[in-house]
Write a protein that holds these residues in place. Structure first.
Motif, PDB file in Angstrom:
ATOM      1  N   ILE A  81       0.662  -0.940  -0.018  1.00 28.28           N
ATOM      2  CA  ILE A  81      -0.081  -0.035  -0.032  1.00 28.28           C
ATOM      3  C   ILE A  81       0.946   1.444   0.133  1.00 28.28           C
ATOM      4  O   ILE A  81       0.359   2.456   0.124  1.00 28.28           O
ATOM      5  N   GLY A  82       2.254   1.124  -0.009  1.00 33.98           N
ATOM      6  CA  GLY A  82       3.086   2.285  -0.299  1.00 33.98           C
ATOM      7  C   GLY A  82       3.264   3.008   1.175  1.00 33.98           C
ATOM      8  O   GLY A  82       3.907   4.055   1.351  1.00 33.98           O
ATOM      9  N   ALA A  83       3.155   2.318   2.157  1.00 29.49           N
ATOM     10  CA  ALA A  83       3.200   2.408   3.701  1.00 29.49           C
ATOM     11  C   ALA A  83       4.738   2.201   3.974  1.00 29.49           C
ATOM     12  O   ALA A  83       5.299   1.550   3.115  1.00 29.49           O
ATOM     13  N   ALA A 154     -10.237  -5.029  -5.113  1.00 29.61           N
ATOM     14  CA  ALA A 154      -9.785  -4.042  -6.389  1.00 29.61           C
ATOM     15  C   ALA A 154      -9.188  -2.925  -5.611  1.00 29.61           C
ATOM     16  O   ALA A 154      -8.476  -2.263  -6.395  1.00 29.61           O
ATOM     17  N   GLN A 155      -9.433  -2.497  -4.572  1.00 27.63           N
ATOM     18  CA  GLN A 155      -9.041  -1.228  -3.624  1.00 27.63           C
ATOM     19  C   GLN A 155      -7.487  -1.824  -3.595  1.00 27.63           C
ATOM     20  O   GLN A 155      -6.860  -0.563  -3.668  1.00 27.63           O
ATOM     21  N   LEU A 156      -7.108  -2.733  -3.065  1.00 30.52           N
ATOM     22  CA  LEU A 156      -5.714  -3.067  -3.249  1.00 30.52           C
ATOM     23  C   LEU A 156      -4.859  -3.263  -4.090  1.00 30.52           C
ATOM     24  O   LEU A 156      -3.964  -2.699  -4.170  1.00 30.52           O
ATOM     25  N   GLU A 157      -5.484  -3.447  -5.304  1.00 28.83           N
ATOM     26  CA  GLU A 157      -4.917  -3.539  -6.508  1.00 28.83           C
ATOM     27  C   GLU A 157      -4.602  -2.089  -7.173  1.00 28.83           C
ATOM     28  O   GLU A 157      -3.470  -1.766  -7.556  1.00 28.83           O
ATOM     29  N   GLN A 158      -5.624  -1.247  -6.550  1.00 26.56           N
ATOM     30  CA  GLN A 158      -5.132   0.168  -7.067  1.00 26.56           C
ATOM     31  C   GLN A 158      -4.005   0.956  -6.268  1.00 26.56           C
ATOM     32  O   GLN A 158      -3.117   1.495  -6.685  1.00 26.56           O
ATOM     33  N   LYS A 160      -1.477  -0.918  -4.948  1.00 27.65           N
ATOM     34  CA  LYS A 160      -0.268  -1.551  -5.508  1.00 27.65           C
ATOM     35  C   LYS A 160       0.223  -0.878  -6.861  1.00 27.65           C
ATOM     36  O   LYS A 160       1.387  -0.618  -6.927  1.00 27.65           O
ATOM     37  N   ASP A 161      -0.923  -0.808  -7.599  1.00 24.61           N
ATOM     38  CA  ASP A 161      -0.466  -0.024  -8.864  1.00 24.61           C
ATOM     39  C   ASP A 161       0.245   1.339  -8.643  1.00 24.61           C
ATOM     40  O   ASP A 161       0.985   2.026  -9.464  1.00 24.61           O
ATOM     41  N   SER A 162       0.033   2.073  -7.562  1.00 25.99           N
ATOM     42  CA  SER A 162       0.472   3.269  -7.187  1.00 25.99           C
ATOM     43  C   SER A 162       1.778   3.518  -6.616  1.00 25.99           C
ATOM     44  O   SER A 162       2.405   4.466  -6.360  1.00 25.99           O
ATOM     45  N   VAL A 163       2.180   2.256  -6.208  1.00 25.52           N
ATOM     46  CA  VAL A 163       3.581   2.095  -5.802  1.00 25.52           C
ATOM     47  C   VAL A 163       4.779   1.905  -6.788  1.00 25.52           C
ATOM     48  O   VAL A 163       4.478   1.008  -7.769  1.00 25.52           O
TER      49      VAL A 163
END
Length: 582
Positions: A81-83, A154-158, A160-163
């Motif tokens: 999640i980019g944390a 789907a929220q998780l995939e979004q 992950k894609d932002s990282v």
């Protein structure tokens, strides 16, 4: 598949190896095992739980625990999640926790057990704490993780894609041997480049090998090692404790493990002490084999007679050493500090391939590594540079490093960052030399000192040589701005006990023995014998025997078992002053 971020290694392992055992830890007498797919499922649920709790990209979460599977679950979940994870040593003080919580702006804390919780709670302020052990009145990690089970994937995939690979994934606070700890900022790309580079030096079979893990995961050495295991498909087994490593080695029968020289020294000393307990022909054979090993050169043919003797020594003596390590070890990686060359020789002679490497937290960590083949190993050196890493030696001998593994800087400390990162080169603070493709470390720049006569002394070189004595367990050389070097020495109790038995002296207890004139005289002879390897200005002129061993818990060693020189100097200030007042 393409691997751009560290958490991509989970899907990569499933696609290539799909392990039945990706992770395991022994609890209450049995091994808890997790497959590659279970690792993914738990990590995904944890990521969703974090998102539901308001932990999003860029936010910081602390992890304080001994090695266990939950450590990895939290670490990987935060990555997705980019944390940003902020790992800490369980052994540091409550005040250190307070400083790091505040400095890193930590928002949530995960602790391993009751002892860590008791240290973290008073300084956590209003931060939420979760525990890996079930503790009364403390939120349990599994309950938290389960809150993510019915969230939207789907929220998780979004997320992950932002990282991106260039995003920060961790801030690691150095152990702080001097002053406040510094927060080393590492990106996915920093560590991933290291994983791919290091994997080319590992000779175990991909997909089927077993690894025993016992060095702290909060140190980048073992953490990068874990990611490397994901990449090459090795099953990771966490040792129950340092005290139970011997048992776990025999159970797991690992093909590979990471260690530090201090632990190898202890293994060697234990082996030698067992040799002293033998009698008659068995004892003679043991020390015959040991002396053969001390003469060993991995890439030098010493002739048919030596080779035949070594073959017999392996059959009669060294095979038992390998059995004690599980019997299937292919490679042991040693790092964090310098390995005594004599230990490298004797272990290689015994068919135990110790591969020494070099690196720092700031370099993710590996700069150079050794491969476990007789042709590639060079004793006394820390191997060859890994892929895409460059090294140059400054005029004063300092090692400078450039590459994709070099940190982004120290968190909130721009001036300190500017001191060590100059024109793309990281200034390591280590002194060394390049000989062809091989790197050699001679000392820490900050640990070298000048005598009052203006001569430079490299204490680590002297300490490693003097520790070759079977009577000496630990040593610290002092003498900055003084007219000669001196040493604080912790004797080897086992070695001293054996010496007393051989001489017919009654051994009572260490504190009493070290003040006896005949024992002090023996240590003086040991020092005199070893002093001949050094220049006149480097030789130990006086020493003091210390009865209490230096340790992590008592504050004299870092968690990777390096000497905290300032702490020891302060603790034994009177003894040091006595060297120079007479």
């Amino acid at each position: 598949m393409e691997i751009n971020r560290l958490f991509d290694l989970i899907a990569y392992q499933i696609s290539i190896y799909d392990k039945e055992v990706a992770l395991a830890r022994k609890v209450n007498g049995s091994w808890n095992k997790y497959s590659s797919r279970q690792l993914k499922e738990i990590t995904d649920n944890f990521s969703l739980a974090f998102l539901a709790a308001g932990i999003s990209k860029g936010k910081k979460v602390a992890i304080i625990s001994d090695n266990r599977e939950e450590w990895n679950f939290v670490d990987l979940a935060l990555q997705q999640i980019g944390a940003i994870s902020v790992p800490m040593y369980p052994t540091i003080t409550s005040e250190d926790y307070r400083y790091i919580f505040d400095h890193a702006e930590v928002e949530m804390i995960f602790v391993g057990n009751q002892e860590i919780y008791e240290k973290a709670k008073p300084v956590a302020k209003d931060r939420k704490i979760y525990s890996f052990d079930k503790l009364e009145g403390v939120a349990f990690w599994e309950d938290f993780m389960k809150t993510g089970e019915h969230q939207d994937l789907a929220q998780l995939e979004q997320s992950k894609d932002s990282v991106d690979g260039s995003d920060l994934f961790t801030i690691i606070y150095t152990s702080g041997t001097t002053g406040r700890p510094k927060g080393v900022m590492l990106t996915h790309k920093n560590v991933l480049s290291n994983v791919i580079g290091v994997s080319k030096f590992i000779l175990v079979d991909k997909g089927t090998s077993r690894v025993l893990s016992f060095l702290p995961l909060c140190h980048i050495y073992e953490r990068t090692g874990f990611f490397c295991c994901l990449y090459i498909g090795s099953s990771v087994y966490y040792a129950e404790s340092l005290e139970k490593i011997g048992e776990n080695l025999k159970e797991v029968k690992p093909h590979l493990f990471n260690t530090v020289p201090r632990l190898l020294e202890k293994i060697f000393d234990k082996i030698v002490s067992k040799g002293y307990e033998l009698t008659g022909i068995k004892k003679s054979l043991f020390f015959w084999a040991l002396n053969l090993g001390l003469r060993y050169e991995p890439n030098v043919d010493q002739g048919a007679w030596y080779n035949w003797q070594l073959k017999m020594a392996n059959k009669l003596i060294f095979s038992k050493w390998r059995e004690a390590l599980g019997g299937e070890v292919i490679q042991i990686n040693s790092g964090a500090s310098a390995l005594q060359p004599r230990l490298a020789r004797v272990f290689w002679a015994a068919g135990i391939k110790i591969c020494e490497g070099y690196g720092l937290t700031e370099t993710s960590p590996v700069v150079s590594a050794s491969m476990g083949t007789h042709e590639a190993i060079k004793i006394g050196y820390v191997g060859k540079l890994i892929e895409d890493v460059s090294v140059k030696i400054a005029e004063d001998g300092e090692i400078l490093v450039k590459g994709p593994n070099v940190m982004q800087g120290y968190y909130k400390q721009e001036e300190l960052t500017a001191e060590v990162l100059q024109n793309g080169w990281f200034h390591t603070g280590d002194i060394g030399e390049l000989e062809g493709e091989y790197l050699k470390i001679t000392d820490r720049k900050k640990e070298m000192f000048k005598t009052s006569g203006g001569k430079y002394v490299a204490p680590q070189v002297i300490e490693n040589k003097i520790k070759e004595s079977a009577l000496i367990d630990q040593i610290m050389v002092v003498g900055e701005n003084r007219n000669f070097p001196a040493a604080l020495i912790v004797p080897s109790e086992e070695g001293l006990r054996e010496y007393c038995r051989y001489k017919g002296f009654p051994f009572t207890e260490l504190g009493e023995m070290i003040v006896k004139p005949e024992i002090i005289e023996k240590f003086q002879r040991e020092i005199d014998d070893l002093n001949k390897y050094f220049g006149k200005w480097e030789q130990i002129k006086q020493f003091k025997l210390i009865s209490n061993a230096w340790g992590i818990e008592t504050g004299e060693l870092t968690p990777t078992m390096k000497l905290k020189r300032k702490v020891i100097h302060s603790k034994y200030e009177n003894e040091i002053e006595a060297f120079y007042s007479s």
